[in-house]
Scaffold this active site. Structure first.
Site, PDB file in Angstrom:
ATOM      1  N   ASP A   1      -4.532   5.972  -9.568  1.00  0.00           N
ATOM      2  CA  ASP A   1      -3.181   6.069 -10.102  1.00  0.00           C
ATOM      3  C   ASP A   1      -2.248   6.656  -9.040  1.00  0.00           C
ATOM      4  O   ASP A   1      -2.587   7.635  -8.367  1.00  0.00           O
ATOM      5  CB  ASP A   1      -3.206   6.971 -11.341  1.00  0.00           C
TER       6      ASP A   1
ATOM      7  N   GLU B   1      -3.107   1.779  -7.027  1.00  0.00           N
ATOM      8  CA  GLU B   1      -1.775   1.529  -7.567  1.00  0.00           C
ATOM      9  C   GLU B   1      -0.838   1.933  -6.432  1.00  0.00           C
ATOM     10  O   GLU B   1      -0.638   3.128  -6.181  1.00  0.00           O
ATOM     11  CB  GLU B   1      -1.505   2.370  -8.813  1.00  0.00           C
TER      12      GLU B   1
END
Length: 700
Positions: free
Chosen positions: A343, A379
């Site tokens: 993330d 990401e």
């Protein structure tokens, strides 16, 4: 209580036949106390008198798995200088392998007074704090084999443990929403029917429910609020929280592996649940604030925030980096997971200010013999300056390709001047990855994900409808690149419903036929809706859970059909980029490995590409022009493929290319009439419905 000196390695709580070794890093501590709790939560404090290289340690004879514990760290409390030691706060071990209990957001969890933030709050937080659990790592992994699926054969299914299973009718009630439910045969059968080879689980590291959400009657559903990087989230376990959650997680992994499905974890190493300077003192802040967090250089009472959550982990400090790498290795070696999706991964590359793909974190991953060998998905952005880094990660990494998502959405909603970039994305995004020595599989292709509209909502709403989040619909992305097909939200207009169904098939077919690695968001294949809410981070309710009893079975079958087509035909999952060069063949003129054709079957001209209103084209994929070799060094060949796209408002007549492309073709997919599979011949004209896609496979 009698103790032994113990060892500084490994960090955390490590049980053995005689007791348990405890080790904690803190450079700023003047004194550290290990706090043991019995079943009545009566606390026993044990000073850690041994310290080596800032590792405080002891061995406590007789301590067994299941023991509850925490720490208290004594030292300077001076927030203005970034020092926040506070022995009144019970601290969770950063290396705890399991946790017990919940944080209840009592004021004692905060090291300052709510009435006067400059005044220290010395109330004991222990009664209100989750505790670490000593865990025995023994587990019967006999027979477990990692699937080891190559990227070009991978189909990822992004999912949520609870959302996937909470309403599944075949799962026993007491198991719904848990790791055991994910491992249920009916759930696994659904995944395999879709051709899924990897399930990407949204955060399962122990996370904290935000107090601000609880005050609104909401909760942190997504889980991007980690406090324990080694502990599986206890609320997703059906069998207890004294270490049982660890075995339940392992059992889930073993069951998925038996079905040939890899397990990828969505991990949040960019920040923690302790928030900004006004957040609670739960773990890292009280243990060694400056080691674990990026502080503002000239005002260390405040935190650098590249994540929008209040803090950022300090990837410049060796012990913070060690924590991340130890955690990654633990989940691979002990929990047998097969990869990670990072993330806001750009934050991990910020050693100083800018994002640096040569940062220490990436160097550590590159040289690590364990972590470097699993799937690594970034990401590739954060909320800091210069944070959008699609295409800029190191060669061994893959990336969520946000440009793929945006382009495919724009093309199918009929935006002008999108065909050229659509062709680039369909071909694996060579413009982003080829110059760095990467391959098409560097692109994790997706149309939808957890953050944003579901696929059904993407074709049903022009605007977000986030009223349920309690933020006056100010949260969530406003520019969704969506199209409601003429009516906002739910409707009984049959023409609109048919168009929406066709658009969903268009997106799924495009995703599964693109070069790169496809990722399906869970429930998209069932027609799942969130009623237009595109930011359901706080909606742990039937709004976000999959309604299996309302599944679109035709869409499920269509998704499985496309996945099988992809699996059977290597032309759709090439390991090298197209080069457009002619491919030698036995007879006739050589044809390029890829060629884009206008509706009249002539090669697309520069003028065609530059025309804003062109929304229909076909792409020829030469089955004799697949670069690369199979596992045994043999040449890879396949049937030729012709994929026809019509994103316009009208029917477009397409001419089937001449004989040199293929004498005969079979229509394998038609998103306008999914059940029909006629054959066509060279030179024949096909009427392609508006907003539809056809896949033709060569029959010769």
């Amino acid at each position: 209580m009698h103790t032994w000196p113990g060892s500084a390695f490994p960090l955390g709580a490590t049980p053995s036949a005689e007791g348990t070794n405890f080790a904690l890093f803190s450079e700023i501590a003047e004194k550290v106390e290990l706090c043991l709790f019995d079943d009545d939560h009566v606390e026993t404090r044990i000073p850690l008198v041994e310290v080596d290289a800032y590792i405080w340690h002891t061995f406590v004879p007789g301590i067994r798995p299941g023991q509850l514990y925490g720490y208290r760290v004594h030292g300077v409390y001076d927030p203005a200088t970034g020092r926040r030691a506070d022995p009144s706060k019970l601290l969770l071990d950063p290396y705890a392998k399991a946790t017990s209990g919940e944080i209840d957001w009592d004021p004692s969890l905060f090291s300052y007074s709510f009435d006067d933030p400059d005044t220290q709050n010395t109330d004991d937080s222990a009664p209100h704090m989750m505790l670490g659990v000593v865990v025995d790592g023994e587990f019967d992994w006999s027979g477990d084999v990692r699937p080891g699926i190559p990227y070009n054969r991978t189909v990822i299914y992004e999912s949520h443990v609870k959302g996937l299973t909470r309403l599944h009718p075949d799962v026993p009630e007491h198991q719904r929403g848990t790791y055991s439910a994910v491992a249920h045969p009916s759930v696994i059968a659904h995944l395999t029917s879709l051709g899924v080879t990897a399930i990407e689980l949204m955060p399962v590291h122990q996370f904290v429910n935000d107090s601000t959400l609880q005050e609104k009657g909401l909760s942190n559903y997504w889980g991007y609020n980690t406090i324990g990087f080694f502990a599986p989230h206890a609320a997703y376990a059906s069998g207890g929280d004294r270490g049982e959650q660890v075995d339940e997680f392992k059992s889930m992994v073993r069951a998925l592996h038996e079905a040939g499905i890899e397990v990828i974890l969505d991990v949040v190493y960019n920040h923690t649940a302790e928030g900004n300077h006004l957040g609670p003192t739960l773990s890292f802040r009280g243990i060694d604030n400056a080691a674990y967090y990026r502080l503002v250089d000239d005002d260390p009472q405040f935190y650098m925030d590249y994540t929008g959550t209040g803090n950022s982990l300090n990837v410049r400090h060796p012990h913070s980096l060690q924590l991340i790498m130890d955690s990654l290795r633990y989940w691979v070696t002990e929990m047998h997971v097969d990869g990670f999706r990072f993330d806001l991964a750009a934050t991990l590359a910020r050693e100083f200010f800018d994002v640096d793909k040569l940062s220490t974190f990436f160097e550590l991953v590159q040289q690590d013999p364990i972590v470097s060998q699993v799937k690594l998905i970034a990401e590739p952005w954060d909320v800091g300056p210069g944070g959008y880094q699609v295409g800029n990660f190191p060669p061994q990494w893959t990336e969520w390709n946000g440009k793929y998502r945006d382009t495919v959405r724009d093309f199918w909603r009929g935006e002008p001047a999108t065909l050229g970039e659509f062709a680039e994305r369909l071909g694996g995004s060579a413009d982003l990855y080829e110059s760095e020595g990467r391959r098409p599989v560097a692109s994790i292709n997706f149309v939808t994900a957890h953050d944003g509209f579901t696929l059904r909502d993407l074709v049903s709403y022009n605007d977000k409808h986030n009223e349920a989040n309690g933020e006056n619909s100010q949260d969530g992305e406003s520019h969704n690149r969506s199209w409601n097909c003429g009516v906002e939200g739910e409707t009984d207009d049959e023409a609109v419903l048919q168009l929406r169904a066709r658009q969903q098939r268009n997106f799924i077919a495009t995703l599964l036929l693109s070069q790169g690695v496809p990722m399906i968001a869970h429930g998209d294949e069932l027609g799942r809706t969130q009623q237009g809410n595109n930011n359901t981070y706080a909606q742990d309710s039937e709004l976000t859970w999959i309604h299996w009893d309302d599944a679109d079975h035709e869409l499920i079958e269509f998704t499985g059909q496309l996945a099988r087509l992809r699996a059977e035909h290597p032309t759709f999952r090439r390991v090298r980029f197209f080069n457009g060069r002619p491919v030698t063949r036995g007879t006739g003129e050589p044809l390029p490995d890829i060629e884009w054709l206008a509706p009249d079957a002539t090669p697309m001209s520069t003028e065609d590409w530059d025309t804003d209103f062109v929304k229909a084209a076909a792409v020829f994929l030469n089955g004799q022009g697949i670069r690369g070799r199979d596992a045994r060094g043999g040449r890879i060949t396949d049937d030729h493929a012709l994929v026809i796209f019509n994103a316009s408002e009208t029917v477009v007549d397409f001419v089937v290319p001449p004989d040199e492309y293929g004498a005969g073709w079979r229509v394998e997919v038609n998103t306008a009439t999914p059940g029909e599979r006629p054959t066509v011949t060279a030179g024949e004209t096909i009427a392609v419905e508006s907003h539809s896609l056809l896949v033709l496979m060569g029959t010769s």
